[in-house]
Design a protein around this motif. Sequence first.
Motif, PDB file in Angstrom:
ATOM      1  N   GLY A  10       0.767  -1.237   0.000  1.00 14.78           N
ATOM      2  CA  GLY A  10       0.000   0.000   0.000  1.00 14.78           C
ATOM      3  C   GLY A  10       0.798   1.286   0.000  1.00 14.78           C
ATOM      4  O   GLY A  10       0.238   2.363   0.225  1.00 14.78           O
ATOM      5  N   PHE A  11       2.102   1.206  -0.259  1.00 16.10           N
ATOM      6  CA  PHE A  11       2.885   2.439  -0.325  1.00 16.10           C
ATOM      7  C   PHE A  11       2.455   3.257  -1.533  1.00 16.10           C
ATOM      8  O   PHE A  11       2.061   2.713  -2.561  1.00 16.10           O
ATOM      9  CB  PHE A  11       4.381   2.115  -0.401  1.00 16.10           C
ATOM     10  N   SER A  12       2.545   4.562  -1.411  1.00 14.68           N
ATOM     11  CA  SER A  12       2.095   5.462  -2.477  1.00 14.68           C
ATOM     12  C   SER A  12       3.059   5.449  -3.660  1.00 14.68           C
ATOM     13  O   SER A  12       4.224   5.062  -3.530  1.00 14.68           O
ATOM     14  CB  SER A  12       1.994   6.897  -1.942  1.00 14.68           C
ATOM     15  N   GLY A  13       2.549   5.913  -4.779  1.00 21.56           N
ATOM     16  CA  GLY A  13       3.391   6.062  -5.962  1.00 21.56           C
ATOM     17  C   GLY A  13       4.556   7.000  -5.692  1.00 21.56           C
ATOM     18  O   GLY A  13       5.659   6.785  -6.195  1.00 21.56           O
ATOM     19  N   GLU A  14       4.323   8.017  -4.893  1.00 27.43           N
ATOM     20  CA  GLU A  14       5.388   8.962  -4.533  1.00 27.43           C
ATOM     21  C   GLU A  14       6.482   8.241  -3.732  1.00 27.43           C
ATOM     22  O   GLU A  14       7.676   8.448  -3.974  1.00 27.43           O
ATOM     23  CB  GLU A  14       4.820  10.124  -3.730  1.00 27.43           C
ATOM     24  N   ASP A  15       6.069   7.409  -2.780  1.00 23.99           N
ATOM     25  CA  ASP A  15       7.048   6.643  -2.008  1.00 23.99           C
ATOM     26  C   ASP A  15       7.854   5.715  -2.919  1.00 23.99           C
ATOM     27  O   ASP A  15       9.080   5.600  -2.782  1.00 23.99           O
ATOM     28  CB  ASP A  15       6.368   5.804  -0.925  1.00 23.99           C
ATOM     29  N   LEU A  16       7.172   5.056  -3.829  1.00 26.44           N
ATOM     30  CA  LEU A  16       7.860   4.134  -4.739  1.00 26.44           C
ATOM     31  C   LEU A  16       8.838   4.885  -5.636  1.00 26.44           C
ATOM     32  O   LEU A  16       9.961   4.415  -5.867  1.00 26.44           O
ATOM     33  CB  LEU A  16       6.844   3.360  -5.581  1.00 26.44           C
ATOM     34  N   ALA A  17       8.442   6.065  -6.110  1.00 30.59           N
ATOM     35  CA  ALA A  17       9.335   6.880  -6.939  1.00 30.59           C
ATOM     36  C   ALA A  17      10.554   7.324  -6.133  1.00 30.59           C
ATOM     37  O   ALA A  17      11.672   7.397  -6.676  1.00 30.59           O
ATOM     38  CB  ALA A  17       8.585   8.086  -7.499  1.00 30.59           C
ATOM     39  N   THR A  18      10.362   7.596  -4.846  1.00 28.28           N
ATOM     40  CA  THR A  18      11.482   7.972  -3.980  1.00 28.28           C
ATOM     41  C   THR A  18      12.482   6.828  -3.874  1.00 28.28           C
ATOM     42  O   THR A  18      13.698   7.036  -3.944  1.00 28.28           O
ATOM     43  CB  THR A  18      10.972   8.380  -2.582  1.00 28.28           C
ATOM     44  N   VAL A  19      11.984   5.610  -3.702  1.00 24.51           N
ATOM     45  CA  VAL A  19      12.864   4.439  -3.618  1.00 24.51           C
ATOM     46  C   VAL A  19      13.653   4.282  -4.914  1.00 24.51           C
ATOM     47  O   VAL A  19      14.878   4.092  -4.906  1.00 24.51           O
ATOM     48  CB  VAL A  19      12.054   3.154  -3.320  1.00 24.51           C
TER      49      VAL A  19
END
Length: 118
Positions: free
Chosen positions: A87-96
């Motif tokens: 459930g992590f956000s797209g923003e979090d995934l882009a940060t990774v």
Amino acid sequence: MAAYLQVTLNRIADPTVPDGCLLTVSATQFPALDAEGRAMVRAMIDGLRAMLEQALLAAGADEREAAELALCTLATNKSLAVLSRAGFSGEDLATVAAAAVKNAKALPNRPAEPSGPR
């Protein structure tokens, strides 16, 4: 590496693509799989790693760098699938993904980026 991870992010964000990655989900269940299932999962992961390594070699990485970046890219790709399912956000995934690319640029043996106008 950045382009590959961007494709991963785009697929995760696409509502027409099923949630998660069958290979990643299978790998998380590795201990519960029978020997044939474990062998299949490992062979697919090894194949993906080899494909990434070959692409990096073709892009000009030396053998050591290609091996390191392939492993890091594979690990980041699979972690993005797990985080997405959690459930992590797209923003979090882009940060990774951005952090992985940034860290890869800091690896020794990286050729210097050209300076000046392109």
